[in-house]
Write a protein that holds these residues in place. Structure first.
Motif, mmCIF file in Angstrom:
data_model
loop_
_atom_site.group_PDB
_atom_site.id
_atom_site.type_symbol
_atom_site.label_atom_id
_atom_site.label_comp_id
_atom_site.label_asym_id
_atom_site.label_seq_id
_atom_site.Cartn_x
_atom_site.Cartn_y
_atom_site.Cartn_z
ATOM 1 N N LEU A 11 -16.264 29.216 26.273
ATOM 2 C CA LEU A 11 -17.418 30.115 26.218
ATOM 3 C C LEU A 11 -17.167 31.228 25.203
ATOM 4 O O LEU A 11 -18.056 31.605 24.434
ATOM 5 N N ALA A 14 -17.624 29.837 21.757
ATOM 6 C CA ALA A 14 -19.058 29.634 21.516
ATOM 7 C C ALA A 14 -19.716 30.967 21.161
ATOM 8 O O ALA A 14 -20.519 31.049 20.220
ATOM 9 N N THR A 15 -19.364 32.016 21.875
ATOM 10 C CA THR A 15 -19.947 33.326 21.604
ATOM 11 C C THR A 15 -19.573 33.800 20.212
ATOM 12 O O THR A 15 -20.403 34.324 19.474
ATOM 13 N N ILE A 19 -21.947 34.693 17.084
ATOM 14 C CA ILE A 19 -21.923 35.985 16.393
ATOM 15 C C ILE A 19 -21.817 35.792 14.880
ATOM 16 O O ILE A 19 -22.537 36.428 14.110
ATOM 17 N N LEU A 22 -25.119 34.754 13.577
ATOM 18 C CA LEU A 22 -26.031 35.899 13.648
ATOM 19 C C LEU A 22 -25.755 36.871 12.506
ATOM 20 O O LEU A 22 -26.675 37.346 11.831
ATOM 21 N N MET A 244 -15.216 51.682 22.623
ATOM 22 C CA MET A 244 -15.644 51.204 21.313
ATOM 23 C C MET A 244 -16.795 52.045 20.776
ATOM 24 O O MET A 244 -16.779 52.478 19.626
ATOM 25 N N THR A 245 -17.811 52.277 21.608
ATOM 26 C CA THR A 245 -18.926 53.114 21.150
ATOM 27 C C THR A 245 -18.434 54.520 20.885
ATOM 28 O O THR A 245 -18.819 55.143 19.897
ATOM 29 N N LEU A 278 -16.797 44.613 9.997
ATOM 30 C CA LEU A 278 -16.453 45.443 11.150
ATOM 31 C C LEU A 278 -17.156 44.955 12.412
ATOM 32 O O LEU A 278 -16.565 44.961 13.490
ATOM 33 N N SER A 279 -18.410 44.510 12.258
ATOM 34 C CA SER A 279 -19.110 43.956 13.420
ATOM 35 C C SER A 279 -18.333 42.777 13.963
ATOM 36 O O SER A 279 -18.177 42.615 15.175
ATOM 37 N N TYR A 282 -15.117 44.146 15.704
ATOM 38 C CA TYR A 282 -15.453 44.731 17.007
ATOM 39 C C TYR A 282 -15.776 43.633 18.018
ATOM 40 O O TYR A 282 -15.298 43.648 19.147
ATOM 41 N N SER A 283 -16.619 42.669 17.607
ATOM 42 C CA SER A 283 -17.019 41.600 18.524
ATOM 43 C C SER A 283 -15.820 40.772 18.945
ATOM 44 O O SER A 283 -15.663 40.448 20.125
ATOM 45 N N TYR A 286 -13.719 42.642 21.385
ATOM 46 C CA TYR A 286 -14.431 42.718 22.659
ATOM 47 C C TYR A 286 -14.341 41.400 23.415
ATOM 48 O O TYR A 286 -13.981 41.353 24.595
ATOM 49 N N ILE A 287 -14.629 40.299 22.701
ATOM 50 C CA ILE A 287 -14.617 38.984 23.351
ATOM 51 C C ILE A 287 -13.218 38.648 23.856
ATOM 52 O O ILE A 287 -13.040 38.171 24.977
ATOM 53 N N ILE B 182 -23.719 34.423 26.976
ATOM 54 C CA ILE B 182 -23.519 34.516 25.521
ATOM 55 C C ILE B 182 -24.021 35.872 25.014
ATOM 56 O O ILE B 182 -23.324 36.569 24.278
ATOM 57 N N GLY B 185 -21.750 38.485 25.916
ATOM 58 C CA GLY B 185 -20.456 38.401 25.263
ATOM 59 C C GLY B 185 -20.418 39.175 23.959
ATOM 60 O O GLY B 185 -19.355 39.566 23.490
ATOM 61 N N ILE B 186 -21.586 39.373 23.354
ATOM 62 C CA ILE B 186 -21.647 40.144 22.111
ATOM 63 C C ILE B 186 -21.776 41.614 22.489
ATOM 64 O O ILE B 186 -22.632 41.955 23.285
ATOM 65 N N PRO B 187 -20.922 42.472 21.940
ATOM 66 C CA PRO B 187 -21.061 43.875 22.324
ATOM 67 C C PRO B 187 -22.452 44.404 21.968
ATOM 68 O O PRO B 187 -22.956 44.170 20.872
ATOM 69 N N LEU B 189 -23.507 47.283 21.281
ATOM 70 C CA LEU B 189 -23.477 48.157 20.116
ATOM 71 C C LEU B 189 -23.747 47.391 18.831
ATOM 72 O O LEU B 189 -24.532 47.807 17.985
ATOM 73 N N ILE B 190 -23.109 46.219 18.697
ATOM 74 C CA ILE B 190 -23.222 45.439 17.468
ATOM 75 C C ILE B 190 -24.637 44.878 17.320
ATOM 76 O O ILE B 190 -25.252 44.977 16.259
ATOM 77 N N LEU B 194 -26.941 46.152 14.209
ATOM 78 C CA LEU B 194 -27.345 45.196 13.174
ATOM 79 C C LEU B 194 -28.850 45.032 13.124
ATOM 80 O O LEU B 194 -29.452 44.974 12.058
ATOM 81 N N PHE B 278 -27.047 57.988 20.842
ATOM 82 C CA PHE B 278 -25.906 57.500 20.079
ATOM 83 C C PHE B 278 -26.344 56.960 18.713
ATOM 84 O O PHE B 278 -25.769 57.313 17.674
#
Lengths: 311, 343
Positions: A11, A14-15, A19, A22, A244-245, A278-279, A282-283, A286-287, B182, B185-187, B189-190, B194, B278
Motif C-alpha cells: 500500500l 502504491a501511494t 504521488i 500526481l 512537518m507543517t 521537496l513534495s 516530504y511525502s 511521511y509514508i 491512499i 497516505g499523501i500528506p 500539506l502537500i 500543490l 498556515f
C-alpha cells in the motif's frame, strides 16, 4: 505478521507511485514559468526549452523523470539558486531540518512525559491545572504563534537566546525554534500520559500490586508508566504531521536553512523543480514513518493486525 | 455493644444531582446534554467569544469608516489610538521603538504632526497606511467562512461517504476504504500546497483544497458508527418492515451517531481555520488586497521588531478563535458522552 507487513508495504509503494504521478501531472498543469515567457524573445525561449529538454513529448519526459527520481536525481533548480542540482541543495539543508525535528521530538517527549506524570500524581491540584492549560494551548495554537511570540519576546526584547539561526552555533541558536516546534508534542504527550496514567492508577491490578507490597517508585514506573506508554503510538501520527507543517513556518520565522524554508521560498519563486522534489521528499518521509508506525502497532497490538488481514 | 445510629449520622450522597431532578421525571436526552454543557462555565465563555467574533466580523469592517483596501501613505505605521482610552495613557498612539542595542525610545506620531491630531486608528495602520482594525475583522470573515466550509464538507462528503461505505460493506466498502487509505497516505500539506500552486491562489482554491482532504476524518468515524449500528436488532426490525437502504442510513443510523458527528465537526473547524492561516502565512492565501488573519500575520511579520502592534491584533483574534473552537469541541464531546472524557 509477514503477510501484514507485506500488505502494508504494498500500500505504501502504491501511494508513493500515486504521488509521483500526481506530481508530474501538476508539473504539466502549472501556470506561469520560471523563464518569464513574455519578456524573453521566442528564439531564446526555444533555446532554453531545448536546453532543459522541455520540448520533448510528455511520455518521454515522464519516463526520464521517473528514472531520474528513482536514482535520487531531482534535476536542477530553475530560479532559486540557478543551475544548482537539487540534490546538492538537499545535502546541505535536509540534515538541518532533520536535526531540528529530532530536537523538537526529544524535548517535547521529555517535557510532555514529565508534565503528564506530574499531572497524574498530583491529580486535581495546581500541577494538574498547569498541565491542562499547557496541553490546551499547545494543541489549539499553530506553532507559528509560539514562534512569533518567542522570537519577539525571548529573542528580541529580552535577548535570552538568538533570534535568528546561525550556522556557527547550530545548537544554541536553535533553542527558540526547537521550543516552538515542540509545543504540540509536549501538549499531546502530556495529555495522553495523564489520561492513561489516571486510568491505570485507579485499576485493580495496581491495587493488587500495591497489596503485594510493591511501593513507591517501583510501583509507579514499572507497573503504571510502562503500561501507560504502550498505546502512545496511536498519537504519534498527528505529531509527525504537525512537525512537518510546523517546520515550514518555524524555519521561515527563524531563518533556518532547512528544507521547510526552502519549500516556502520555492513556492514564492515558482521554482517548480524544487517544489516537486521537496513534495516528493516530504511525502516519502511521511509514508515511510507511517509504515513503520503501523508495523510497530501491529506488533504491539495483534488485534489491529488480525482485523487488517481479515479484510 | 454496637452504637445506635442517629438520624443525622448519614448524609445522602449525590444531593446536588437529586436536586436537579427533584421530580424524578425522565428527561429527554438533549436536556441532559445541555445541562452538562452549561455546567462547564468555560463552554459559555468560549461560546460568547465565538459569537463576539462573528458579530465583529459582520459589523466590524464598517465601524471605523475606512475600507480594508484604502491606502493612505501619509498615515503609515501609526500605532493604535482609541478615543477615551488615550486619557488613561494606553492606546494613545504612542509606541516604544526598541533598538537592537537594548535601548528604546517612545514616539507619538499623532502628536508630532498637526494633521493627525484628530485621527484615530483603533488597531493602528500597516506599512501602507491601511486600517488594521478593518482588515482584522475582514480577515476574521475569511476564517469564519472557512469554518463554515469545513462543516459543509464534513456533512456533504465525510458523513455520507462513511455511512454508505460502512452500511453497504463488501467490495464497495473495500474499494472506498483503499481510496481513503491512499488519499490519507499523501500528506495533507502537500496536496493542498500543490493544488493551490497549480490553480490560482484564492478563496475558491482554498475551498477546493479543503474539500479534497477535509472529509477523511469524518468519514472514518461515520463508517465505524455505521458498522456498529448495522448489526443492531432495531435495524433488522426496520429492514424487515421494508425500509430501503437510504432510509436505513439516514433515518435509522444517522440520528444515533449524532453526538460523535457533531463533536468531530467541531474539531474540524479549528483544523480548517489552521490550514487556511498556515497557507496564508507561507504565501498561498487570498490574493491582495484581501486580507485573512494568516496573510495579515505574514505581512506584519516583516515589521515584527519595529512595530509589534501590527502583528498582535491578527494573532490575538486567531488565538481567540482557535482556543474557543477547540475548548468548545472538548466541552461538546464531554456533554454528549461523559465517558469519552479526555480520550
Amino acid at each position: 505478521m509477514a503477510k501484514y507487513i507485506a500488505k502494508r508495504s504494498a500500500l505504501a509503494v502504491a501511494t508513493l507511485i500515486a504521488i509521483i504521478l500526481l506530481l508530474f501531472l501538476l508539473l504539466e498543469l502549472m501556470p506561469g514559468s520560471p523563464f518569464n515567457i513574455d519578456k524573453v524573445p521566442f528564439d531564446t525561449r526555444a533555446m532554453i526549452m531545448e536546453h532543459y529538454g522541455l520540448d520533448r513529448p510528455v511520455m518521454e519526459r515522464f519516463a526520464k523523470y521517473l528514472a531520474n527520481m528513482l536514482k535520487g536525481d531531482f534535476g536542477i533548480s530553475y530560479s532559486l539558486s540557478k543551475k544548482t542540482p537539487i540534490t546538492a541543495l538537499l545535502a546541505i539543508r535536509l540534515p538541518v531540518s532533520i536535526r531540528l525535528g529530532v530536537q523538537a521530538v526529544l524535548l517535547g517527549t521529555i517535557f510532555g512525559l514529565a508534565l503528564g506524570m506530574a499531572a497524574a500524581i498530583w491529580h486535581g491540584k495546581a500541577m494538574d491545572t498547569i498541565a491542562t492549560v499547557v496541553s490546551v494551548l499547545g494543541v489549539s495554537l499553530p506553532s507559528y504563534v509560539f514562534a512569533l511570540t518567542l522570537s519577539y519576546f525571548a529573542g528580541f526584547r529580552f535577548q535570552l537566546a538568538p533570534m535568528l539561526y546561525q550556522a556557527s552555533s547550530p545548537i544554541y541558536s536553535s533553542v527558540l525554534p526547537t521550543i516552538s516546534l515542540s509545543m504540540f508534542t509536549i501538549a499531546t504527550v502530556a495529555r495522553f500520559t495523564r489520561t492513561e496514567l489516571l486510568e491505570i492508577l485507579g485499576s485493580d491490578y495496581m491495587l493488587f500490586a500495591e497489596s503485594k507490597g510493591i511501593s513507591g517508585a517501583a510501583l509507579f514506573f514499572r507497573h503504571a508508566l510502562r503500561n501507560a506508554l504502550i498505546p502512545i503510538i496511536t498519537v504519534l501520527a498527528p505529531l509527525i504531521v504537525a512537525l512537518m507543517t510546523g517546520s515550514l513556518v518555524v524555519e521561515r520565522i527563524f531563518s533556518i536553512p532547512g528544507i521547510g524554508s526552502l519549500l516556502v521560498s520555492a513556492i514564492q519563486a515558482n521554482d517548480y523543480n524544487v517544489i516537486i522534489a521537496l513534495s516528493f521528499i516530504y511525502s516519502a518521509m511521511y509514508i515511510f514513518i507511517m509504515l513503520v508506525l503501523d508495523i510497530l502497532y501491529g506488533i504491539i497490538d495483534p488485534r489491529i493486525r488480525i482485523t487488517k488481514e481479515g479484510e | 455493644m454496637q452504637a445506635e445510629f442517629k438520624e443525622n449520622d448519614f448524609e445522602l450522597s449525590g444531593k446536588d444531582i437529586l436536586a436537579d431532578h427533584a421530580d424524578f421525571a425522565s428527561e429527554p436526552i438533549w436536556k441532559d446534554i445541555l445541562y452538562r454543557f452549561y455546567k462547564r462555565k468555560i463552554n459559555i465563555v468560549c461560546l460568547s467569544v465565538i459569537l463576539f467574533v462573528i458579530f465583529m466580523a459582520i459589523v466590524g469592517p464598517y465601524l471605523s469608516g475606512r475600507t480594508y483596501e484604502a491606502q493612505i501613505i501619509e498615515h503609515q505605521n501609526l500605532a493604535p489610538r482609541v478615543q477615551g482610552l488615550e486619557k488613561l495613557g494606553i492606546f494613545d498612539g504612542s509606541e516604544k521603538i526598541h533598538y537592537s542595542n537594548g535601548t528604546s525610545a517612545k514616539v507619538n506620531k499623532y502628536r508630532a504632526r498637526d494633521d493627525l491630531s484628530n485621527v484615530y486608528y483603533w488597531f493602528g495602520t500597516d506599512v501602507l497606511g491601511r486600517d488594521i482594525f478593518t482588515r482584522v475583522w475582514m480577515g476574521a470573515r475569511i476564517s469564519l467562512y472557512i469554518a463554515f466550509v469545513a462543516v459543509i464538507i464534513d456533512i456533504a462528503f465525510g458523513l455520507t461517504y462513511g455511512l454508505v461505505s460502512g452500511f453497504v460493506g463488501g467490495a464497495i466498502d473495500s474499494v472506498m476504504q483503499r481510496t481513503v487509505e491512499i488519499i490519507n497516505g499523501i500528506p495533507n500539506l502537500i496536496i493542498v500546497t500543490l493544488l493551490i500552486i497549480a490553480l490560482k491562489p484564492g478563496l475558491f482554491t482554498i475551498t477546493l483544497a479543503l474539500m479534497l482532504t477535509g472529509w477523511i476524518g469524518m468519514s472514518r468515524i461515520a463508517r465505524a458508527q455505521a458498522l456498529r449500528i448495522k448489526e443492531m436488532e432495531y435495524l433488522l426490525a426496520s429492514r424487515s418492515l421494508g425500509a430501503r437502504a437510504v432510509r436505513l442510513i439516514f433515518v435509522e443510523i444517522l440520528p444515533n451517531t449524532i453526538g460523535q458527528i457533531i463533536t468531530n465537526m467541531m474539531f474540524s473547524i479549528p483544523n480548517a481555520i489552521f490550514t487556511e492561516a498556515f497557507l496564508a502565512f507561507i504565501g498561498l492565501g487570498v490574493p491582495l488586497p484581501m486580507a485573512s488573519l494568516g496573510s495579515l500575520i505574514a505581512d506584519a511579520f516583516k515589521s515584527l521588531t519595529t512595530h509589534p502592534y501590527m502583528i498582535s491584533f491578527p494573532v490575538g483574534v486567531l488565538v481567540l478563535l482557535m482556543l474557543s473552537f477547540n475548548i468548545l469541541a472538548d466541552g461538546l464531546r464531554d456533554a454528549f458522552d461523559p465517558t469519552m472524557k479526555e480520550r
